[in-house]
Each structure stands twice: as structure tokens, then as C-alpha cells.
Design a protein around this motif. Structure first.
Motif, PDB file in Angstrom:
ATOM      1  N   GLY A   1      66.481  12.973 -15.786  1.00  0.00           N
ATOM      2  CA  GLY A   1      65.287  12.373 -15.190  1.00  0.00           C
ATOM      3  C   GLY A   1      64.627  11.342 -16.073  1.00  0.00           C
ATOM      4  N   ARG A   2      63.292  11.224 -15.925  1.00  0.00           N
ATOM      5  CA  ARG A   2      62.642  10.042 -16.469  1.00  0.00           C
ATOM      6  C   ARG A   2      62.683   9.926 -17.995  1.00  0.00           C
ATOM      7  N   ILE A   3      62.732  11.010 -18.749  1.00  0.00           N
ATOM      8  CA  ILE A   3      62.799  10.841 -20.206  1.00  0.00           C
ATOM      9  C   ILE A   3      64.224  10.944 -20.747  1.00  0.00           C
TER      10      ILE A   3
ATOM     11  N   THR B   1      49.963  18.699  -4.899  1.00  0.00           N
ATOM     12  CA  THR B   1      50.494  18.537  -6.253  1.00  0.00           C
ATOM     13  C   THR B   1      51.794  19.297  -6.439  1.00  0.00           C
ATOM     14  N   LYS B   2      52.586  18.829  -7.443  1.00  0.00           N
ATOM     15  CA  LYS B   2      53.709  19.661  -7.866  1.00  0.00           C
ATOM     16  C   LYS B   2      53.332  20.427  -9.135  1.00  0.00           C
ATOM     17  N   MET B   3      52.047  20.293  -9.562  1.00  0.00           N
ATOM     18  CA  MET B   3      51.577  20.969 -10.772  1.00  0.00           C
ATOM     19  C   MET B   3      50.390  21.882 -10.463  1.00  0.00           C
TER      20      MET B   3
ATOM     21  N   LEU C   1      53.672  20.791  -3.371  1.00  0.00           N
ATOM     22  CA  LEU C   1      54.789  19.956  -2.907  1.00  0.00           C
ATOM     23  C   LEU C   1      55.796  19.816  -4.052  1.00  0.00           C
ATOM     24  N   TYR C   2      56.964  19.309  -3.724  1.00  0.00           N
ATOM     25  CA  TYR C   2      58.011  19.172  -4.741  1.00  0.00           C
ATOM     26  C   TYR C   2      58.288  17.716  -5.117  1.00  0.00           C
ATOM     27  N   GLY C   3      57.686  16.784  -4.411  1.00  0.00           N
ATOM     28  CA  GLY C   3      57.873  15.370  -4.724  1.00  0.00           C
ATOM     29  C   GLY C   3      57.167  14.520  -3.680  1.00  0.00           C
ATOM     30  N   SER C   4      57.239  13.188  -3.859  1.00  0.00           N
ATOM     31  CA  SER C   4      56.557  12.232  -2.966  1.00  0.00           C
ATOM     32  C   SER C   4      55.116  12.663  -2.691  1.00  0.00           C
ATOM     33  N   ILE C   5      54.426  13.069  -3.754  1.00  0.00           N
ATOM     34  CA  ILE C   5      53.069  13.608  -3.639  1.00  0.00           C
ATOM     35  C   ILE C   5      52.107  12.595  -3.020  1.00  0.00           C
ATOM     36  N   GLU C   6      52.370  11.300  -3.357  1.00  0.00           N
ATOM     37  CA  GLU C   6      51.465  10.231  -2.931  1.00  0.00           C
ATOM     38  C   GLU C   6      51.325  10.137  -1.413  1.00  0.00           C
ATOM     39  N   LEU C   7      52.272  10.700  -0.708  1.00  0.00           N
ATOM     40  CA  LEU C   7      52.248  10.650   0.746  1.00  0.00           C
ATOM     41  C   LEU C   7      51.145  11.541   1.349  1.00  0.00           C
TER      42      LEU C   7
ATOM     43  N   VAL D   1      47.026  15.589  -7.387  1.00  0.00           N
ATOM     44  CA  VAL D   1      47.144  15.623  -8.842  1.00  0.00           C
ATOM     45  C   VAL D   1      48.602  15.315  -9.111  1.00  0.00           C
ATOM     46  N   ASP D   2      48.840  14.207  -9.832  1.00  0.00           N
ATOM     47  CA  ASP D   2      50.226  13.786 -10.032  1.00  0.00           C
ATOM     48  C   ASP D   2      50.377  13.005 -11.323  1.00  0.00           C
ATOM     49  N   ILE D   3      51.648  12.729 -11.621  1.00  0.00           N
ATOM     50  CA  ILE D   3      51.999  11.951 -12.804  1.00  0.00           C
ATOM     51  C   ILE D   3      51.916  10.462 -12.486  1.00  0.00           C
ATOM     52  N   VAL D   4      51.327   9.709 -13.414  1.00  0.00           N
ATOM     53  CA  VAL D   4      51.344   8.260 -13.300  1.00  0.00           C
ATOM     54  C   VAL D   4      51.985   7.706 -14.558  1.00  0.00           C
ATOM     55  N   GLU D   5      52.985   6.852 -14.346  1.00  0.00           N
ATOM     56  CA  GLU D   5      53.599   6.223 -15.512  1.00  0.00           C
ATOM     57  C   GLU D   5      53.261   4.737 -15.485  1.00  0.00           C
ATOM     58  N   THR D   6      53.871   4.001 -14.593  1.00  0.00           N
ATOM     59  CA  THR D   6      53.543   2.574 -14.477  1.00  0.00           C
ATOM     60  C   THR D   6      52.352   2.352 -13.536  1.00  0.00           C
ATOM     61  N   GLY D   7      52.101   3.297 -12.645  1.00  0.00           N
ATOM     62  CA  GLY D   7      51.040   3.151 -11.655  1.00  0.00           C
ATOM     63  C   GLY D   7      51.545   2.522 -10.359  1.00  0.00           C
ATOM     64  N   ASN D   8      52.820   2.135 -10.342  1.00  0.00           N
ATOM     65  CA  ASN D   8      53.358   1.433  -9.166  1.00  0.00           C
ATOM     66  C   ASN D   8      53.350   2.283  -7.899  1.00  0.00           C
ATOM     67  N   THR D   9      53.753   3.546  -8.016  1.00  0.00           N
ATOM     68  CA  THR D   9      53.846   4.389  -6.813  1.00  0.00           C
ATOM     69  C   THR D   9      52.474   4.529  -6.164  1.00  0.00           C
ATOM     70  N   MET D  10      51.434   4.732  -6.974  1.00  0.00           N
ATOM     71  CA  MET D  10      50.090   4.857  -6.403  1.00  0.00           C
ATOM     72  C   MET D  10      49.658   3.542  -5.762  1.00  0.00           C
TER      73      MET D  10
HETATM   74  C1  PRP Z   1      56.748  10.760 -10.397  1.00  0.00           C
HETATM   75  C2  PRP Z   1      55.343  11.018  -9.931  1.00  0.00           C
HETATM   76  C3  PRP Z   1      55.033   9.781  -9.167  1.00  0.00           C
HETATM   77  C4  PRP Z   1      55.808   8.697  -9.895  1.00  0.00           C
HETATM   78  C5  PRP Z   1      54.884   7.927 -10.795  1.00  0.00           C
HETATM   79  O1  PRP Z   1      57.617  11.147  -9.434  1.00  0.00           O
HETATM   80  O2  PRP Z   1      55.265  12.184  -9.183  1.00  0.00           O
HETATM   81  O3  PRP Z   1      55.479   9.881  -7.840  1.00  0.00           O
HETATM   82  O4  PRP Z   1      56.808   9.359 -10.653  1.00  0.00           O
HETATM   83  O5  PRP Z   1      55.529   6.896 -11.489  1.00  0.00           O
HETATM   84  P1  PRP Z   1      54.913   5.432 -11.530  1.00  0.00           P
HETATM   85  O6  PRP Z   1      53.496   5.539 -11.954  1.00  0.00           O
HETATM   86  O7  PRP Z   1      55.739   4.736 -12.595  1.00  0.00           O
HETATM   87  O8  PRP Z   1      55.083   4.805 -10.205  1.00  0.00           O
HETATM   88  P2  PRP Z   1      59.183  11.162  -9.675  1.00  0.00           P
HETATM   89  O9  PRP Z   1      59.727   9.790  -9.803  1.00  0.00           O
HETATM   90  O10 PRP Z   1      59.472  12.034 -10.857  1.00  0.00           O
HETATM   91  O11 PRP Z   1      59.759  11.746  -8.324  1.00  0.00           O
HETATM   92  P3  PRP Z   1      59.258  12.887  -7.315  1.00  0.00           P
HETATM   93  O12 PRP Z   1      58.310  12.230  -6.367  1.00  0.00           O
HETATM   94  O13 PRP Z   1      60.514  13.317  -6.642  1.00  0.00           O
HETATM   95  O14 PRP Z   1      58.629  13.979  -8.128  1.00  0.00           O
END
Ligand code: PRP
Length: 202
Positions: A9-11, A111-113, A133-139, A150-159
Motif C-alpha cells: 500500500g501507500r508506504i 470512518t475506517k478508524m 466503512l472499509y474504504g471510499s470514506i469520502e463518499l 474521519v479519514d486519512i488525508v495525504e495530498t488532500g486530492n480525494t477530499m
Molecule cells: C486513503 C484515504 C483517502 C485517501 C487520501 O484511502 O482513506 O481516501 O487515501 O489520500 P489523498 O489525500 O492523497 O487524496 P486509500 O487510498 O488508502 O484507499 P481506501 O479508500 O480504499 O481506504
């Protein structure tokens, strides 16, 4: 002999790069193999959420895993070194132009957390219902499944691409080198020497 669990995965890419700088250029899991042998080390390729399980049960002596994953699980492992890779944030998010109404009797958070989410909101004495949820939390907020996420943000693009904004940052995360406590005491010298070699690179 030391066994190390590395995350897919991502790391994955960044952690493989770190270890390839120590163990030489051809540090790859070939042909969908999940085990890699280098010098006195056996590397295992596992799902990032499973790294803690391998280390906790001592199927691996040490591992690489995000601080967010450590926080979410309740496994007791030693954190040896912040590897400064896989940096991200755990945040509360909601739709742009539509704040979460904390006056509502019950707020739904997808959230997945669930553990991090529960801990954060109970500290603030805000009653919430957690939608796991297990993924696509933003939906979830977009289709009325939840008020926020409550989710992970890395680049912020998905949000951004899904018309969501960050309301609060719950924690900053990066990947850590972790160890099983018994392994650490029994193989301290080898583990610390590897940790020092990694530490010199980060
Ligand atoms: C993670 C997280 C966000 C996304 C954030 O999901 O849950 O959806 O990455 O990244 P960004 O800020 O760079 O856009 P992941 O890609 O791990 O997939 P998942 O939705 O299947 O958990």
C-alpha cells in the motif's frame, strides 16, 4: 535472524526504498512472492493493517507501520524510530459549505478508524454514531450516509475532488519502525543496529 514485516500500500514504495539503501539495489519482492531473504533478515510483505498483528504475535520481530494504524489498533508494540515517510493526517471532514451541526442529538461519522474516532469525540463529550466503512470514506457525506468523516488525508486530492473540506486535524502520522517487546529484549543488539542504520538515513 530477524524477521521484518513491511506494509503493502501507500508506504510500501518508500519503505522498500529505505531498505534498499541499506541492503543494496535489488531489494524487490519478485513474482508476487511475499518473502524476501537478505543477509540475516527475512522480509515479509503484508497488508499495512496486518503489520501489527504479525509483530504482536511475534511472527515478525519488527515491522514498519503508520502511527495512525498503531493508534487505531490496541496492540502493545515498541515504537523504535520515526521513519519520516508516509506522512499524512487523520482529520474530520465534511462537505464544503455545510458544517457538521454539533447541536444535533446524534451526529453520524463515517470512518475506517472507529477507535480513533470514538476516542476523539468522547474526549470532547460529543455523542456520535460511528458508521464503519472499509474504504471510499469520502463518499458517505455526499449521499447522506453520514454528517462527516474521519479519514486519512495525504495530498488532500480525494477530499478536494469530492467537495469535502478539513474541519479539524485529529493527529499527524508517519511510518514508524516497531518491535515486538520480547524480540527486542532477546535480539536487542541486531535490532538496534538496524534501527541505527535506518536512523542515519532519515
Ligand atoms: C486513503 C484515504 C483517502 C485517501 C487520501 O484511502 O482513506 O481516501 O487515501 O489520500 P489523498 O489525500 O492523497 O487524496 P486509500 O487510498 O488508502 O484507499 P481506501 O479508500 O480504499 O481506504
Amino acid at each position: 535472524m530477524i524477521t521484518i514485516a513491511l506494509p503493502k500500500g501507500r508506504i510500501a514504495k518508500e519503505s522498500l526504498e529505505l531498505f534498499s539503501r541499506i541492503f543494496g539495489g535489488d531489494f524487490v519482492f519478485e513474482d508476487r512472492k511475499l518473502v524476501l531473504q537478505k543477509e540475516n533478515f527475512t522480509f515479509l510483505l503484508v497488508r499495512s493493517q496486518d503489520v501489527l498483528t504479525y509483530v504482536h504475535h511475534r511472527a515478525a520481530d519488527i515491522g514498519v507501520v503508520g502511527l495512525d494504524v498503531i493508534e487505531e489498533s490496541q496492540h502493545n508494540v515498541l515504537k523504535l524510530l520515526d521513519l519520516q515517510i508516509g506522512k499524512c493526517k487523520v482529520v474530520i471532514g465534511s462537505e464544503v459549505g455545510k458544517s457538521i451541526d454539533y447541536q444535533k442529538p446524534q451526529i453520524k461519522i463515517a470512518t475506517k478508524m472507529p477507535h480513533i474516532t470514538h476516542k476523539y469525540f468522547s474526549k470532547k463529550a460529543i455523542p456520535i454514531e460511528i458508521i464503519k466503512l472499509y474504504g471510499s470514506i469520502e463518499l458517505a457525506p455526499l449521499v447522506g450516509l453520514s454528517d462527516g468523516i474521519v479519514d486519512i488525508v495525504e495530498t488532500g486530492n480525494t477530499m478536494k475532488q469530492n467537495n469535502l473540506k478539513i474541519d479539524e486535524v485529529i493527529m499527524e502520522s508517519s511510518a514508524y519502525l516497531i518491535a515486538n517487546q520480547n524480540s527486542f529484549y532477546q535480539k536487542q543488539e541486531e535490532i538496534l543496529s538496524l534501527s541505527e542504520r535506518l536512523g542515519a538515513l532519515v
